[in-house]
Design a protein around this motif. Sequence first.
Motif, mmCIF file in Angstrom:
data_model
loop_
_atom_site.group_PDB
_atom_site.id
_atom_site.type_symbol
_atom_site.label_atom_id
_atom_site.label_comp_id
_atom_site.label_asym_id
_atom_site.label_seq_id
_atom_site.Cartn_x
_atom_site.Cartn_y
_atom_site.Cartn_z
ATOM 1 N N TYR A 167 13.973 -37.739 -30.088
ATOM 2 C CA TYR A 167 13.597 -39.021 -29.515
ATOM 3 C C TYR A 167 14.543 -39.312 -28.370
ATOM 4 C CZ TYR A 167 10.368 -39.876 -33.286
ATOM 5 O OH TYR A 167 9.306 -39.758 -34.146
ATOM 6 N N HIS A 168 13.960 -39.785 -27.262
ATOM 7 C CA HIS A 168 14.743 -40.236 -26.117
ATOM 8 C C HIS A 168 15.011 -41.730 -26.303
ATOM 9 C CE1 HIS A 168 13.552 -36.741 -23.402
ATOM 10 N NE2 HIS A 168 12.611 -36.674 -24.321
ATOM 11 N N ILE A 169 16.268 -42.137 -26.117
ATOM 12 C CA ILE A 169 16.636 -43.558 -26.070
ATOM 13 C C ILE A 169 17.025 -43.826 -24.627
ATOM 14 C CG2 ILE A 169 18.214 -45.340 -26.924
ATOM 15 C CD1 ILE A 169 18.746 -43.371 -29.334
ATOM 16 N N PHE A 178 23.151 -37.096 -28.627
ATOM 17 C CA PHE A 178 23.980 -36.599 -27.518
ATOM 18 C C PHE A 178 23.334 -37.023 -26.204
ATOM 19 C CE2 PHE A 178 21.009 -33.069 -26.684
ATOM 20 C CZ PHE A 178 20.379 -32.957 -27.925
ATOM 21 N N LEU A 179 24.128 -36.963 -25.122
ATOM 22 C CA LEU A 179 23.616 -37.368 -23.813
ATOM 23 C C LEU A 179 22.612 -36.356 -23.298
ATOM 24 C CD1 LEU A 179 26.822 -38.621 -21.917
ATOM 25 C CD2 LEU A 179 25.197 -39.944 -23.328
ATOM 26 N N ASP A 180 21.505 -36.871 -22.713
ATOM 27 C CA ASP A 180 20.551 -35.982 -22.045
ATOM 28 C C ASP A 180 21.223 -35.399 -20.805
ATOM 29 O OD1 ASP A 180 17.146 -35.770 -22.056
ATOM 30 O OD2 ASP A 180 18.227 -35.131 -20.246
ATOM 31 N N ILE A 181 20.999 -34.109 -20.572
ATOM 32 C CA ILE A 181 21.660 -33.415 -19.463
ATOM 33 C C ILE A 181 21.107 -33.843 -18.093
ATOM 34 C CG2 ILE A 181 20.179 -31.362 -19.250
ATOM 35 C CD1 ILE A 181 22.780 -29.677 -19.418
ATOM 36 N N GLU A 182 19.897 -34.380 -18.080
ATOM 37 C CA GLU A 182 19.290 -34.882 -16.838
ATOM 38 C C GLU A 182 18.839 -36.321 -17.050
ATOM 39 O OE1 GLU A 182 16.508 -32.388 -14.572
ATOM 40 O OE2 GLU A 182 17.063 -30.758 -15.921
ATOM 41 N N PRO A 183 19.818 -37.257 -17.050
ATOM 42 C CA PRO A 183 19.483 -38.637 -17.423
ATOM 43 C C PRO A 183 18.516 -39.306 -16.452
ATOM 44 C CG PRO A 183 21.746 -38.470 -16.599
ATOM 45 C CD PRO A 183 21.234 -37.072 -16.732
ATOM 46 N N GLY A 196 4.376 -33.146 -22.476
ATOM 47 C CA GLY A 196 5.527 -32.589 -21.769
ATOM 48 C C GLY A 196 6.696 -32.249 -22.653
ATOM 49 N N GLN A 197 6.440 -31.979 -23.937
ATOM 50 C CA GLN A 197 7.553 -31.566 -24.808
ATOM 51 C C GLN A 197 8.036 -30.193 -24.376
ATOM 52 O OE1 GLN A 197 6.704 -31.317 -29.045
ATOM 53 N NE2 GLN A 197 8.851 -30.914 -29.548
ATOM 54 N N THR A 198 9.300 -30.119 -23.963
ATOM 55 C CA THR A 198 9.850 -28.853 -23.458
ATOM 56 C C THR A 198 10.753 -28.168 -24.475
ATOM 57 O OG1 THR A 198 11.699 -30.019 -22.424
ATOM 58 C CG2 THR A 198 9.757 -29.586 -21.046
ATOM 59 N N VAL A 199 11.292 -28.918 -25.419
ATOM 60 C CA VAL A 199 12.156 -28.323 -26.444
ATOM 61 C C VAL A 199 11.478 -28.541 -27.797
ATOM 62 C CG1 VAL A 199 14.436 -28.286 -27.510
ATOM 63 C CG2 VAL A 199 14.217 -28.829 -25.075
HETATM 64 P P1 AMP Z 1 11.247 -33.259 -23.768
HETATM 65 O O1 AMP Z 1 10.667 -33.090 -22.396
HETATM 66 O O2 AMP Z 1 10.770 -34.502 -24.465
HETATM 67 O O3 AMP Z 1 11.086 -32.022 -24.620
HETATM 68 O O4 AMP Z 1 12.790 -33.511 -23.556
HETATM 69 C C1 AMP Z 1 13.734 -32.500 -23.499
HETATM 70 C C2 AMP Z 1 14.970 -33.131 -22.918
HETATM 71 O O5 AMP Z 1 16.052 -32.276 -23.197
HETATM 72 C C3 AMP Z 1 14.933 -33.326 -21.399
HETATM 73 O O6 AMP Z 1 15.104 -34.697 -21.077
HETATM 74 C C4 AMP Z 1 16.111 -32.460 -20.898
HETATM 75 O O7 AMP Z 1 16.791 -33.059 -19.825
HETATM 76 C C5 AMP Z 1 16.967 -32.386 -22.142
HETATM 77 N N1 AMP Z 1 17.841 -31.221 -22.216
HETATM 78 C C6 AMP Z 1 17.515 -29.929 -21.982
HETATM 79 N N2 AMP Z 1 18.576 -29.129 -22.190
HETATM 80 C C7 AMP Z 1 19.605 -29.939 -22.556
HETATM 81 C C8 AMP Z 1 20.971 -29.716 -22.894
HETATM 82 N N3 AMP Z 1 21.513 -28.489 -22.899
HETATM 83 N N4 AMP Z 1 21.741 -30.774 -23.208
HETATM 84 C C9 AMP Z 1 21.212 -32.031 -23.210
HETATM 85 N N5 AMP Z 1 19.926 -32.300 -22.907
HETATM 86 C C10 AMP Z 1 19.135 -31.279 -22.585
#
Ligand code: AMP
Length: 114
Positions: free
Chosen positions: A101-103, A28-33, A93-96
Amino acid sequence: MSDCLFCKIVNREVPSTPVYETDKVYAFLDIEPEAPVHVLIVPKQHIASHNELTAENVDIMKDIHLAVNEIAKKLGVAESGYRLINNCGPNAGQTVLHLHYHIIGGRELSTKIL
Ligand code: AMP
Ligand code: ZN
């Protein structure tokens, strides 16, 4: 996992913009591309991070990598190139805490990794 954002996205409890899906993975698309193409690909199964990959669940990586190639072709960045990024743990910086994986592509990226 009930309180995991990306599990909720996989289960359509939280909205997202789908890019690609199989029975095992969802993209899915990243919310903050960070670039014109910025897609996240996740296993549908909850795996918290790269650290939690084991001999029992690592087969999912085959699905992820083959899906990345399909997504890159679909979004037109296979030839121009893209960066495939996994952040594992706090220093990266893993936040989730659901393996993803980011593409990232669609423009020239910094030649520096960091
Ligand atoms: P990371 O920092 O590697 O954990 O990446 C987490 C990514 O999830 C970040 O690039 C965020 O912009 C993205 N993200 C967070 N919440 C959402 C969401 N609801 N939908 C899509 N992307 C999200
Ligand atoms: Zn999860």
